[in-house]
Design a protein around this motif. Structure first.
Motif, PDB file in Angstrom:
ATOM      1  N   PRO A 105       5.225   6.081  -7.550  1.00 48.69           N
ATOM      2  CA  PRO A 105       4.579   5.658  -8.928  1.00 48.69           C
ATOM      3  C   PRO A 105       5.733   4.982  -9.895  1.00 48.69           C
ATOM      4  N   PRO A 106       5.246   4.502 -11.193  1.00 49.00           N
ATOM      5  CA  PRO A 106       5.819   3.643 -11.927  1.00 49.00           C
ATOM      6  C   PRO A 106       7.112   4.320 -12.674  1.00 49.00           C
ATOM      7  N   GLU A 107       7.054   5.676 -12.429  1.00 51.32           N
ATOM      8  CA  GLU A 107       8.151   6.556 -13.239  1.00 51.32           C
ATOM      9  C   GLU A 107       9.504   6.539 -12.133  1.00 51.32           C
ATOM     10  N   ARG A 148      -0.205  -7.084  -7.020  1.00 52.98           N
ATOM     11  CA  ARG A 148      -0.363  -7.159  -8.776  1.00 52.98           C
ATOM     12  C   ARG A 148      -0.490  -5.730  -9.283  1.00 52.98           C
ATOM     13  N   ALA A 149      -1.290  -4.979  -8.590  1.00 53.37           N
ATOM     14  CA  ALA A 149      -1.460  -3.428  -9.256  1.00 53.37           C
ATOM     15  C   ALA A 149      -0.160  -3.037  -9.411  1.00 53.37           C
ATOM     16  N   ASN A 150       0.768  -2.778  -8.484  1.00 56.53           N
ATOM     17  CA  ASN A 150       1.919  -2.303  -8.462  1.00 56.53           C
ATOM     18  C   ASN A 150       2.808  -2.798  -9.745  1.00 56.53           C
ATOM     19  N   ASN A 151       2.864  -3.947  -9.908  1.00 57.07           N
ATOM     20  CA  ASN A 151       3.437  -4.388 -10.935  1.00 57.07           C
ATOM     21  C   ASN A 151       2.738  -4.126 -12.564  1.00 57.07           C
ATOM     22  N   VAL A 152       1.749  -4.330 -12.323  1.00 55.21           N
ATOM     23  CA  VAL A 152       0.787  -3.923 -13.590  1.00 55.21           C
ATOM     24  C   VAL A 152       1.182  -2.467 -14.051  1.00 55.21           C
ATOM     25  N   ARG A 153       1.136  -1.613 -13.118  1.00 52.98           N
ATOM     26  CA  ARG A 153       1.419  -0.341 -13.378  1.00 52.98           C
ATOM     27  C   ARG A 153       2.759  -0.096 -13.741  1.00 52.98           C
ATOM     28  N   ARG A 154       3.794  -1.050 -13.376  1.00 49.92           N
ATOM     29  CA  ARG A 154       4.936  -0.982 -14.153  1.00 49.92           C
ATOM     30  C   ARG A 154       5.224  -1.769 -15.307  1.00 49.92           C
ATOM     31  N   GLY A 155       4.172  -2.293 -15.788  1.00 58.10           N
ATOM     32  CA  GLY A 155       4.276  -2.990 -17.245  1.00 58.10           C
ATOM     33  C   GLY A 155       4.019  -4.268 -17.393  1.00 58.10           C
ATOM     34  N   LEU A 156       4.002  -4.999 -16.052  1.00 54.59           N
ATOM     35  CA  LEU A 156       3.699  -6.524 -16.231  1.00 54.59           C
ATOM     36  C   LEU A 156       2.636  -6.966 -16.960  1.00 54.59           C
ATOM     37  N   ARG A 157       2.529  -7.836 -17.876  1.00 59.93           N
ATOM     38  CA  ARG A 157       1.466  -8.134 -18.627  1.00 59.93           C
ATOM     39  C   ARG A 157       1.691  -9.853 -18.986  1.00 59.93           C
ATOM     40  N   LYS A 217       0.691  -1.274  -0.132  1.00 55.40           N
ATOM     41  CA  LYS A 217       0.066   0.042   0.074  1.00 55.40           C
ATOM     42  C   LYS A 217       1.088   1.243   0.150  1.00 55.40           C
ATOM     43  N   ILE A 218       1.951   1.304   0.781  1.00 52.41           N
ATOM     44  CA  ILE A 218       2.813   2.221   0.903  1.00 52.41           C
ATOM     45  C   ILE A 218       3.408   2.457  -0.505  1.00 52.41           C
ATOM     46  N   LEU A 219       4.034   1.419  -1.014  1.00 52.26           N
ATOM     47  CA  LEU A 219       4.614   1.511  -2.486  1.00 52.26           C
ATOM     48  C   LEU A 219       3.616   2.169  -3.434  1.00 52.26           C
TER      49      LEU A 219
END
Lengths: 653, 179
Positions: A48-50, A580-589, A41-43
């Motif tokens: 953010p993904p940038e 999962r959301a942290n990773n999806v936001r970083r491009g995981l597909r 949650k903190i991350l």
């Protein structure tokens, strides 16, 4: 008053040199429990993904489990999270030992590090007194050596220290954070600590941890202990000795390594040596191990002993501590018959602070490239002729980032691409840019396929468990196994095991069963990683004393929150989707969720696609593996789906 | 003096079996919290593990008697080549060190073998040590009767040693007036 947790975080900004003690929102505990969940949650909120892994804006979070430091047996985990320089995704690695309970006794649930120091420093947390101290004299020191030097200069022998070695200082992508008999090794979190120029965190705490419903809580703890005692006296029948009792694989205690040596691929995940384990090897290894392992040791408040104090001639240190499969990783990767080699090199590797899973594979990869003529004597001047000596040579180059070591220090995936000249073909054991356990078996195992493909930890040992690794040969054995299986979430699991015949992969278990069999152990791991209970007495092992039925009662009695089984599943789903959301936001597909081509001899591409889609659907994710808006909103993660919409993640997949 | 039967309680400590987990410290401090088990804190425990895995030292020590003055010198044991720290084997709550003192008040702590009403079957540190590094034995001995200080007296005695009798009397008087 807050129960089980302290209600305070420590916020450290190393760029500004600021230290703040911040009261936390109790609602976060209700939503995420603590540990991994709250870290995620903190991350999500603050990284953010940038933000690149080596940006000062990346956070390095040392989280303490919700039950850690309470009398709950084996609740001692530190959960460290950041963005990984290797995978560029969220990293979380977990360590045992004594650090997390000490931090909670000092009055904090987590330490959040941001910024970057101009020079090497360490953090000294002594209850309310917190200092950033100069560590220039510790530069280049070994991880355990650093811990000892800090305890001496503070004149505080009871301080608990987590430190990096040379590998972390040099930002090796698989650098670990070492503490006592444990380490947080995976995904390069030690490199992030080194990038922040933080050599160590020393902690001493002498405050109380409070329990909401003491009598009830203690009774539950006693039940855990009683079951543990019974379980240790009654190992599971028909499985390898190393996993028959509780704990991490009991490799400091047990000598029989027939299973690992036959099933794991040797060298750079090249081939199995099914006939390796002979009577002669067994005797020789027993002799080596009994001489090297001086004593079995445990983490804080744990009745199981997974660690060993190791002493071996030819070490740079007098003794060191080892656990689990590190006993074999270097041996198997170096394709040597000498167990002695592992006891020797692992001692050096621990002082340098590198991951005992990844490092040997990177070295084996380099050796194979040399044999294939892709790396030459120019890249490896003075490269020795024996594999054992080559590994010592490579270890030295990697932790110093010297010559070819500077490339190898980025791990197999990145190194293969930087070296080029066909080296990519030798990157045969990474998923999501990370080295995996080198298991290369015959026929696709649908359960392992999904664990390997979809796990956010990107490491199967942290999501597998609870069930036998292979079906029992006879119906009688299966009946024997399920008869006292109280840990299952529902009776269906017993049926899955009863009907599980040898040789039935990949079409048994049926897909809906596979989804449940993947979900349950992973869920249990998430509960462990939030509560700080060790997987070795919980999610990782068969028939553990902690399970889905007593966890809600233990958490409720400790915290005073009323959390039942349904609620605990829901919290875990929330945390699972937030990671999962942290990773999806970083491009995981979806394209990233694929085990290497040679993971099994027999592959079933269409069936694998079906498995993946069915599992995505089971989880409430779309065809790209992205949690749907409905899934997120049901879990109260509306802010995630809104972010996905804003970023166009749903539109472009 | 009259003779009386005394129950001798013995905790047998097998250092070779100790894994260094400190469960003994955790449960001891929880038991002695008030209300029982409402909090825990190894710094308040009446057992303390001296642990140095690199030297292979795993030594559980119980809190013994409070002492107002430290010894004239210190001792240092070497056992089978392992050098133990100064006073490691000593059970005293003593001015020379912070062991066996309440972290806030500095008042001395002493193991009571979990004396309670009703008494525990065995001390809880023993119960929580599944590896049997700690085991419990009882026997009876005939001894001469003696007057035993209770916890309050021991605590007061140490306050008197620290602050002087008059100051303690004055403080108690002041507290009484406030009440």
């Amino acid at each position: 008053m807050r129960y089980a947790e302290t209600g305070y975080n420590l916020e450290i900004d190393l760029s500004r040199g600021s230290i703040e003690r911040v009261e936390t929102d109790p609602r976060l505990t209700e939503l995420h429990l603590g540990g991994l969940g709250t870290n995620a949650k903190i991350l999500w909120d603050r990284v953010p993904p940038e933000v690149e892994p080596f940006s000062p804006d990346n956070l390095l979070i040392f989280g303490v489990g919700l039950l850690t430091g309470t009398p709950a047996p084996s609740a001692n985990r530190t959960i460290i999270s950041t963005i990984s320089p290797q995978t560029l995704l969220m990293a979380f690695s977990v360590m045992g030992g004594f650090w997390a309970p000490e931090l909670k006794h000092a009055g904090y649930d987590r330490v959040i590090i941001r910024g970057k120091s101009a020079s090497l420093v360490y953090l000294w947390i002594n209850n309310d007194k917190v200092e950033i101290r100069d560590a220039s004299h510790l530069q280049g020191k070994g991880a355990q050596e650093t811990a000892e030097l800090i305890r001496q200069e503070l004149n505080e022998p009871r301080a608990q220290v987590a430190a990096i070695g040379l590998a972390g200082e040099n930002r090796v992508y698989f650098a670990s954070i070492e503490h006592d008999k444990s380490s947080a090794s995976r995904l390069g979190i030690g490199a992030v600590m080194g990038d922040k120029k933080l050599k160590a965190i020393a902690v001493r705490g002498t405050k109380d941890i409070n329990i909401a419903r003491p009598a009830e809580f203690l009774e539950l703890c006693n039940e855990v202990l009683e079951y543990t005692r019974w379980r240790q006296e009654n190992p599971i029948k028909g499985v390898p000795a190393i996993i028959a009792r509780l704990g991490a694989a009991q490799e400091m205690d047990e000598v029989d390594e027939a299973w690992h040596t036959a099933n794991f691929a040797w060298g750079n995940a090249r081939y199995r040596r099914k006939d390796f384990w002979t009577e002669e090897i067994a005797q020789k290894w027993e002799h080596t191990q009994k001489k090297a392992v001086r004593r079995l040791i445990a983490c804080y408040n744990c009745p199981v002993r997974c660690g060993g104090v190791v002493s071996h001639p030819g070490l740079s240190v007098k003794r060191y501590m080892m656990k689990c499969f590190t006993k074999l990783t270097y041996t198997i990767a170096a394709m040597t018959n000498e167990l002695e080699f592992d006891f020797r090199i692992a001692g050096y590797a621990q002082e340098y602070g590198i991951d005992g899973y990844t490092a040997p594979q990177v070295m084996a990869f380099a050796v194979e490239l040399y044999e294939a003529g892709i790396l030459t004597d120019q890249d490896l001047p003075g490269f020795p002729s024996s594999n054992e000596e080559r590994f010592f040579y490579l270890l030295d180059k990697i932790v110093r980032r010297e010559g070819i070591g500077d490339i190898l220090a980025n791990g197999v995936y990145w190194a293969a691409r930087q070296i080029g000249r066909g080296a990519e073909a030798y990157d045969r054991n990474t998923i999501k840019k990370h080295e995996q356990i080198p298991i290369k078996l015959g026929t696709l195992n649908p359960i392992y396929f999904l664990w390997w493909s979809t796990g956010e930890k990107i490491n199967i040992t942290q999501i597998e468990g609870q069930m036998p690794q292979a079906p029992f040969a006879t119906r009688e054995e299966r009946e024997e196994f399920v008869k006292d299986w109280i840990q299952v979430p529902n009776e269906r699991f017993k049926e899955y095991i009863l009907n599980w015949e040898p040789g039935s992969f990949p079409y048994y278990p049926p897909i809906p069963a596979v989804c449940e069999m993947v979900d349950w152990p992973e869920t249990m791991h998430y509960i462990d990683d939030c509560t700080g209970v060790c997987a070795g007495v919980s999610s990782f092992v068969m028939k553990p004393p902690y399970h889905i039925h007593n966890f809600p009662r233990i958490i409720s009695a400790a915290t005073g929150l009323d959390i039942d089984e349904d609620e605990l599943w829901k919290i875990t789903r929330r945390n699972r989707n937030l990671l999962r959301a942290n990773n999806v936001r970083r491009g995981l597909r979806r394209k990233d969720e694929r085990p290497p081509e040679d993971h099994w001899k027999k592959r079933f591409p269409e069936y694998e696609a079906k498995l993946l889609e069915a599992y995505y659907e089971y989880r409430g994710w779309n065809k790209e593996g992205i949690p749907t808006k409905e899934t997120l909103n049901q879990l109260g993660l509306d802010y995630v789906s809104e972010d996905f919409e804003r970023r166009g993640i749903y539109n472009h997949g | 003096m009259a003779k009386t039967k005394k129950k001798i309680k013995v905790i047998r400590i097998d250092m070779d079996k100790c894994s260094g987990c400190r469960a003994c410290e955790a449960i001891c401090s929880a038991f002695h919290a008030s209300p029982k088990y409402s909090s825990n804190n190894p710094a308040r425990a009446r057992i303390r593990l001296v642990r140095d895995p690199f030297e292979e030292i795993f030594l559980p020590v119980y809190a013994g008697e409070y002492t107002a003055a430290e010894c004239m010198g210190r001792d240092k044991y070497v056992v089978e080549g392992k050098e133990y720290g100064e006073c490691d084997f000593c059970r005293a709550s003593c001015p020379s060190r912070d062991a066996f003192k309440e972290p806030d008040s500095g008042l001395p702590l002493k193991c009571d073998m979990c004396e309670d009403d009703p008494p525990q079957e065995e001390p809880l540190c023993v119960k929580w040590c599944l590896l049997d590094a700690l085991t419990y034995e009882e026997r009876e001995e005939e001894v001469e009767e003696e007057v035993k200080l209770d916890d309050l007296e021991t605590g007061l005695e140490s306050l008197v040693d620290n602050y002087g009798l008059q100051k303690v009397i004055d403080t108690v008087a002041r507290i009484t007036q406030k009440g």
